[in-house]
Write an enzyme that holds these catalytic residues in place. Structure first.
Site, mmCIF file in Angstrom:
data_model
loop_
_atom_site.group_PDB
_atom_site.id
_atom_site.type_symbol
_atom_site.label_atom_id
_atom_site.label_comp_id
_atom_site.label_asym_id
_atom_site.label_seq_id
_atom_site.Cartn_x
_atom_site.Cartn_y
_atom_site.Cartn_z
ATOM 1 N N GLU A 261 -7.058 -9.954 -2.328
ATOM 2 C CA GLU A 261 -7.822 -9.959 -1.074
ATOM 3 C C GLU A 261 -9.298 -9.661 -1.361
ATOM 4 O OE1 GLU A 261 -6.013 -7.277 1.759
ATOM 5 O OE2 GLU A 261 -3.998 -7.765 1.040
ATOM 6 N N GLU B 109 0.824 -1.223 0.000
ATOM 7 C CA GLU B 109 0.000 0.000 0.000
ATOM 8 C C GLU B 109 0.854 1.267 0.000
ATOM 9 O OE1 GLU B 109 -2.633 -0.559 3.304
ATOM 10 O OE2 GLU B 109 -3.731 -2.185 2.324
#
Length: 458
Positions: free
Chosen positions: A326, A219
């Site tokens: 995910e 991220e």
């Protein structure tokens, strides 16, 4: 009335909508069009990337997805069956069994699986890939400075190895400040670099050659813990360090909202690609194998499939493998019929994603409520399917050839379209029952002319 208005607003998918949906009836049949203005049911449309924003019916949208799946995921094979003397074998029975698929279904995994035999069996029977929720993260393996513990990830990787499950390394470092250990946050820049280098060396050397890929700096579009303290090139530097330790493993940028949110200013496909190219351009990174990791945490708001499609098209132009790492769909818990809507939204995301051949794997987040189920699960704690589990089971069957039988014509020929993967084929003489078996790989390059010659003894 207010609740009903909100409910109908949430039932709009795309620009387009799941229209005429009542609180009492939500199912596949209620999705009657895929645009604000409904196109004619009989209108013949050949989709291409220049017509993505035209009004199409659901049937037309789905037809385009199937077309892209056939083009990108399947191969049309031509078999010729003869005896040793080159005579064609008429009515030969040809049995094909798919052993593996080029596409991976994956699932999130936690340490809870280690002491649950039934859960192990369930997981191994369905999935060929896994992402660990927390067990490979720095705060899990070194909560106190200098006290590393790899007991859980060691055991989880051992379980995966024993069952042919490939594992993504998630994650070496995480750029979000709130996921740094307290002792890490207190370090000076020099000490932070020293500790981060030690972390990289420790975990990458430990599992070198055993993982399918690494999320190196998680991220790093939305967050910048390391960039703020170590400089703007710190992500690229750590990718380089991992690459020098384990050069054969694919290194991923893993990010959220690149396909989920059209208005996220931090992680658009353009900014994702800009960051990826900057990492590739860093000195020493030119030969590095990279991949695209998309978390795909879809929220309760309507899902813009046009944006999903355009994002995947843009990212696929790199030629790099794309993993949905995910995937889940979060629903408002107060929403009537939230379970049915969750399944509807999830199916649209899965079908659209699978229609892009660059997407090599989809990792569901999560499998069983044994691992916690705050957003989406496939089963309850008894390993009984939820509606989400039923949907995924259905698509697992649909997107796999499985076992099939074809019969040769008078010229000893037969033709069949199959999903790419590894196959075992047995051909049987209809008169003598003599047979021969072969195994081979099916994809766009392994059999250039798409013709397979088989010879029956006799």
């Amino acid at each position: 009335m207010k609740t009903l208005v909100i409910f109908h607003a949430l039932c709009i998918l795309l620009i387009l909508g799941y229209c005429d949906v009542t609180q009492a009836q939500i199912n596949e049949d209620t999705v009657d069009h895929y645009a604000t203005a409904k196109a004619s049911e009989n209108k013949g449309i050949d989709f291409d990337e220049n017509t993505l924003f035209s009004p199409f019916t659901k049937q037309e949208w789905r037809s385009y997805q199937e077309k892209k799946i056939n083009e990108g995921r399947k191969t049309l094979l031509n078999f010729t069956i003869t005896y040793k003397n080159k005579t064609a074998v008429k009515d030969a029975n040809l049995y094909m069994k798919q052993l593996t698929s080029d596409f991976h279904w994956g699932c999130g995994m936690t340490h809870r699986i280690l002491n649950n035999t039934a859960y192990k069996k369930w997981f191994a029977s369905k999935f060929t890939a896994a992402d660990f929720h927390n067990e490979l993260k720095w705060y899990y393996t070194e909560p106190k400075q200098g006290e590393e513990n790899y007991t859980d990830p060691d055991a989880m990787i051992k379980f995966a190895d024993e069952h042919g499950i490939i594992v993504r390394g998630h994650t070496i470092l995480w750029d979000d400040v709130k996921y740094q250990q307290k002792w890490v946050r207190k370090l000076s820049p020099d000490k932070l670099l020293e500790a981060a280098n030690k972390r990289v060396d420790s975990v990458v050397k430990r599992y070198k050659g055993r993982l399918i890929g690494w999320d190196v700096m998680n991220e790093n579009l939305h967050h910048n813990f390391f960039e703020k303290r170590l400089g703007k090139n710190s992500s690229a530097y750590f990718y380089n360090r991992v690459y020098n330790i384990d050069p054969s493993t694919t290194l991923y940028m893993n990010e959220f909202n690149t396909t989920e949110q059209v208005d996220d200013k931090w992680a658009s496909p353009e900014k994702y690609l800009r960051k990826l190219k900057a990492i590739q351009a860093y000195p020493g990174n030119s030969g590095m194998k990279m991949g695209i990791g998309l978390e795909c945490h879809y929220g309760a708001e309507p899902i813009d499939l046009h944006y999903v499609r355009n994002s995947l098209l843009s990212l696929s132009q790199t030629g790099l493998p794309i993993w949905l790492t995910e995937l889940d769909v979060k629903m408002d818990p107060t929403l009537p019929n939230k379970t049915q809507l969750q399944v509807i939204y999830l199916e649209e995301i899965l079908r659209e994603s699978f229609s892009h051949a660059a997407v090599k794997a989809i990792v569901i987040w999560t499998g069983s409520s044994i691992d916690g189920c705050d957003v989406m699960c496939m089963t309850n704690e008894k390993l009984e399917n939820t509606p989400v589990g039923d949907l995924i089971d259905k698509l697992m069957v649909e997107w796999r050839t499985g076992s099939i039988k074809v019969v040769s014509d008078s010229n000893g020929s037969s033709q069949v379209s199959v999903f790419n993967g590894q196959y075992e084929v047995t051909v049987v003489d209809p008169v003598t029952n003599a047979s021969t078996s072969v195994s081979f790989k099916v994809d766009k390059v392994s059999i250039p002319d798409k013709v397979i010659h088989l010879q029956i003894p006799g």
